[in-house]
Write a protein that holds these residues in place. Sequence first.
Motif, PDB file in Angstrom:
ATOM      1  N   ASP A  47       0.815  -1.213   0.000  1.00  0.00           N
ATOM      2  CA  ASP A  47       0.000   0.000   0.000  1.00  0.00           C
ATOM      3  C   ASP A  47       0.852   1.268   0.000  1.00  0.00           C
ATOM      4  O   ASP A  47       0.378   2.338  -0.367  1.00  0.00           O
ATOM      5  N   ASP A  48       2.094   1.158   0.419  1.00  0.00           N
ATOM      6  CA  ASP A  48       2.979   2.323   0.525  1.00  0.00           C
ATOM      7  C   ASP A  48       3.675   2.672  -0.790  1.00  0.00           C
ATOM      8  O   ASP A  48       4.388   3.667  -0.858  1.00  0.00           O
ATOM      9  N   ARG A  49       3.489   1.887  -1.802  1.00  0.00           N
ATOM     10  CA  ARG A  49       4.240   2.110  -3.049  1.00  0.00           C
ATOM     11  C   ARG A  49       3.922   3.450  -3.693  1.00  0.00           C
ATOM     12  O   ARG A  49       4.808   4.116  -4.214  1.00  0.00           O
ATOM     13  N   LYS A  50       2.662   3.852  -3.654  1.00  0.00           N
ATOM     14  CA  LYS A  50       2.312   5.156  -4.241  1.00  0.00           C
ATOM     15  C   LYS A  50       2.984   6.284  -3.469  1.00  0.00           C
ATOM     16  O   LYS A  50       3.496   7.229  -4.055  1.00  0.00           O
ATOM     17  N   GLU A  51       2.973   6.172  -2.149  1.00  0.00           N
ATOM     18  CA  GLU A  51       3.641   7.191  -1.338  1.00  0.00           C
ATOM     19  C   GLU A  51       5.138   7.181  -1.564  1.00  0.00           C
ATOM     20  O   GLU A  51       5.770   8.233  -1.629  1.00  0.00           O
ATOM     21  N   LEU A  52       5.706   5.998  -1.688  1.00  0.00           N
ATOM     22  CA  LEU A  52       7.144   5.887  -1.934  1.00  0.00           C
ATOM     23  C   LEU A  52       7.508   6.522  -3.273  1.00  0.00           C
ATOM     24  O   LEU A  52       8.495   7.250  -3.375  1.00  0.00           O
ATOM     25  N   ALA A  54       5.869   8.913  -4.774  1.00  0.00           N
ATOM     26  CA  ALA A  54       5.738  10.366  -4.590  1.00  0.00           C
ATOM     27  C   ALA A  54       6.945  10.919  -3.840  1.00  0.00           C
ATOM     28  O   ALA A  54       7.440  12.002  -4.173  1.00  0.00           O
ATOM     29  N   ASP A  55       7.424  10.173  -2.835  1.00  0.00           N
ATOM     30  CA  ASP A  55       8.614  10.617  -2.100  1.00  0.00           C
ATOM     31  C   ASP A  55       9.832  10.700  -3.011  1.00  0.00           C
ATOM     32  O   ASP A  55      10.593  11.667  -2.956  1.00  0.00           O
ATOM     33  N   PHE A  56      10.014   9.693  -3.849  1.00  0.00           N
ATOM     34  CA  PHE A  56      11.158   9.708  -4.772  1.00  0.00           C
ATOM     35  C   PHE A  56      11.030  10.839  -5.785  1.00  0.00           C
ATOM     36  O   PHE A  56      12.025  11.480  -6.142  1.00  0.00           O
ATOM     37  N   GLN A  57       9.810  11.099  -6.263  1.00  0.00           N
ATOM     38  CA  GLN A  57       9.620  12.210  -7.188  1.00  0.00           C
ATOM     39  C   GLN A  57       9.941  13.540  -6.508  1.00  0.00           C
ATOM     40  O   GLN A  57      10.553  14.422  -7.114  1.00  0.00           O
ATOM     41  N   HIS A  58       9.535  13.690  -5.252  1.00  0.00           N
ATOM     42  CA  HIS A  58       9.844  14.912  -4.504  1.00  0.00           C
ATOM     43  C   HIS A  58      11.357  15.051  -4.320  1.00  0.00           C
ATOM     44  O   HIS A  58      11.911  16.144  -4.496  1.00  0.00           O
ATOM     45  N   LEU A  59      12.020  13.947  -3.976  1.00  0.00           N
ATOM     46  CA  LEU A  59      13.476  13.994  -3.806  1.00  0.00           C
ATOM     47  C   LEU A  59      14.175  14.374  -5.105  1.00  0.00           C
ATOM     48  O   LEU A  59      15.154  15.125  -5.102  1.00  0.00           O
ATOM     49  N   ARG A  60      13.677  13.860  -6.223  1.00  0.00           N
ATOM     50  CA  ARG A  60      14.273  14.200  -7.513  1.00  0.00           C
ATOM     51  C   ARG A  60      14.111  15.685  -7.802  1.00  0.00           C
ATOM     52  O   ARG A  60      15.052  16.348  -8.231  1.00  0.00           O
TER      53      ARG A  60
END
Length: 99
Positions: A47-52, A54-60
Amino acid sequence: MKMVDEEIKAIVAETLAEQHRLQQESIDAIVSKEVASALVTFGIEDDDRKELRADFQHLRRWRKSVDQAQRYTLKAVITVIATGLMGAVFLGVQVMLGK
């Protein structure tokens, strides 16, 4: 006799292709299961994959903005140094001409 040989070759080729497809499906299933297992060991549930993501996109985006800020800072420093040198040369020329 020739027809039988061609039929045998066709059957063997079809059987090998099907076996390859089944092996590939098995490999894909095993890899998917292991990747999911590895993510769970890091505390990342399905269930956390979408959040993960989004987190990676934010970090990028953050990394790209920091890189851009560093480039602008470097350009600003070079501009200040060049302007200072040109000003010093101009003042030196004025002093030399004023004497």
